[in-house]
Design an enzyme around this catalytic site. Structure first.
Site, PDB file in Angstrom:
ATOM      1  N   ASP A 175       0.798  -1.236   0.000  1.00  0.00           N
ATOM      2  CA  ASP A 175       0.000   0.000   0.000  1.00  0.00           C
ATOM      3  C   ASP A 175       0.819   1.270   0.000  1.00  0.00           C
ATOM      4  O   ASP A 175       0.259   2.371  -0.103  1.00  0.00           O
ATOM      5  CB  ASP A 175      -0.955   0.005   1.206  1.00  0.00           C
ATOM      6  N   ASP A 205      -6.090  -4.929  -6.398  1.00  0.00           N
ATOM      7  CA  ASP A 205      -5.858  -3.554  -5.927  1.00  0.00           C
ATOM      8  C   ASP A 205      -4.423  -3.090  -6.214  1.00  0.00           C
ATOM      9  O   ASP A 205      -4.148  -1.898  -6.401  1.00  0.00           O
ATOM     10  CB  ASP A 205      -6.079  -3.431  -4.411  1.00  0.00           C
TER      11      ASP A 205
HETATM   12  N1  GLY Z   1      -7.236  -1.953  -1.111  1.00  0.00           N
HETATM   13  C1  GLY Z   1      -8.207  -2.335  -0.181  1.00  0.00           C
HETATM   14  C2  GLY Z   1      -9.602  -2.064  -0.590  1.00  0.00           C
HETATM   15  O1  GLY Z   1      -9.908  -1.756  -1.714  1.00  0.00           O
HETATM   16  O2  GLY Z   1     -10.448  -2.170   0.252  1.00  0.00           O
END
Ligand code: GLY
Length: 403
Positions: A118, A180
């Site tokens: 992230d 993601d």
């Molecule tokens: N990247 C985590 C979400 O989309 O909740």
């Protein structure tokens, strides 16, 4: 009724139509400007509300409607600074700039994060926008460090950046990669150009190519989690964490995929990424479960549609991506994407999704879903819904200005 009046009323009805006159829609430009004005006022309230807690960032609200904050290490930390930068881009005032800097610096320590993927979200939404709008080289260096942190998570045998480290909740996967993760590649592509070093773009493109091969079904919908065997580099499992089921299409995941491949086409000019993005867009916009207002249910296969919860974050993310993608395709398709994006912007800007001033914990949008299977952050505001909404407003505004 007086007898002579009846023919007169009949004539009036014919001239003006028997039904109520059709309600005229506001011009889109006006909707956008009003929404940006509102977002600015609301976000300044948000910024001021945490002025005495200099290490906290907005996350969501609790059941009582009270603001829930996070520290810089939670994956959403970069979104609120990013919202402030977009609003500053639209209205360059000192107060927006001061707050944008203030909140960006709250995330600075995350440039050293190597224990999850992230770091791209956290640093590029905050420092990426800060550098884009100010050109301050100090911000650029933070992005450089963050990119070096992110590439430590690349495994050449697999060809992907690892999303999550080993933990009790992720123990079922040898090497989990979630859709993601496509979003974090933007920072790497940017660093490759900014620092003239292909190490970043090679990793980003390897990740995008491997994901394109393994994450998608024939209809262009995406799995959430693909886990790889660390010895052979082959796919080990195809699962979900936040979707309804392993085989379902989790709405935000489809948004990450659409945005990710659109962005990768912009960064590389590789037509394979454009075709992938168009395929994903087709899946989303032609899906029979996409509601009329074009804001998806939290999962396209959620069991209780049409009573399932909507996910405004997915709607905003898809909207922003469709606006960008509309610039890369022939006119007919472009029109189709923009029509969906316009409906999404109008829906999100209506009282059905947009909060009132000072309400909703000072977040802009209501009705997002964070993690339905966990039962956490269900039907709440989320900082990333606001980020992609403000980005979409900004993108559409620029598009209208160039027309
Ligand atoms: N990247 C985590 C979400 O989309 O909740």
């Amino acid at each position: 009724m007086h007898k002579q009046i009846i023919p007169f009323l009949l004539v009036l009805a014919i001239v003006f139509g028997c039904t109520a006159p059709e309600k005229k829609e506001k011009p889109l430009g006006q909707v956008i400007n009003e929404s940006l004005d509102f977002a600015t006022q609301q976000s300044l309230l948000m910024a001021a509300s945490l002025k005495d807690q200099p290490d906290r960032l907005p996350q969501t609200i609790d059941k009582e409607g009270k603001l829930v904050t996070c520290g810089s290490s939670w994956w959403v930390s970069g979104f609120f600074p990013g919202v402030l930068w977009y609003l500053y881009e639209n209205t360059p005032t000192d107060s927006l700039k001061d707050w944008a800097i203030n909140y960006t610096l709250r995330v600075e320590d995350q440039q050293y994060t190597t224990d999850n993927h992230d770091v791209g979200f956290m640093i590029f939404c905050s420092f990426g926008n800060a550098y884009r709008l100010t050109g301050d080289s100090a911000y650029k260096e933070v992005i450089h460090t963050a990119s070096n942190s992110l590439i430590t998570r690349f495994n050449p045998t697999i060809g992907c950046i690892r999303s999550w480290d080993y933990a009790s909740w992720s123990a079922q996967w040898q090497y989990p990669v979630i859709i993601d993760n496509m979003m974090n590649l933007e920072m790497l592509e940017w660093s490759s150009k900014a620092f003239d070093d292909t190490v970043y773009s090679h990793i980003a493109e390897s990740h995008a190519n491997t994901t394109m091969k393994n994450h998608f079904r024939d209809d262009f919908s995406s799995y959430h989690v693909i886990s790889y065997d660390t010895i052979t580099g082959q796919v080990e499992k195809k699962n979900t964490a936040q979707g309804y089921s392993d085989d379902s299409a989790w709405a935000r995941g489809q948004g990450w995929a659409l945005y990710g491949y659109t962005m990768m086409y912009r960064a590389t000019g590789n037509k394979a990424y454009l075709e992938q993005a168009e395929g994903i867009a087709g899946f989303i916009i032609n899906h029979p479960n996409l509601p009329e207002d074009k804001i998806p249910y939290w999962d396209f296969d959620a069991p209780n549609i049409p009573n399932a919860k909507r996910d405004a974050s997915a709607g905003a993310l898809i909207c922003s991506a469709l606006i960008e993608l509309s610039g890369y395709v022939p006119a007919e398709k472009s029109k189709e994407y923009l029509a969906v994006a316009e409906t999404q912007l109008r829906s999100l800007s209506s009282p059905a999704y947009r909060a009132g001033l000072g309400e909703n914990g000072n977040f802009i949008l209501k009705h997002s879903v964070g993690h339905m299977p966990n039962g956490t952050e269900v039907d709440v505001p989320l900082s990333y819904a606001d980020y992609y909404y403000v980005e979409a407003l900004t993108r559409m505004k620029k598009l209208l200005e160039t027309e």
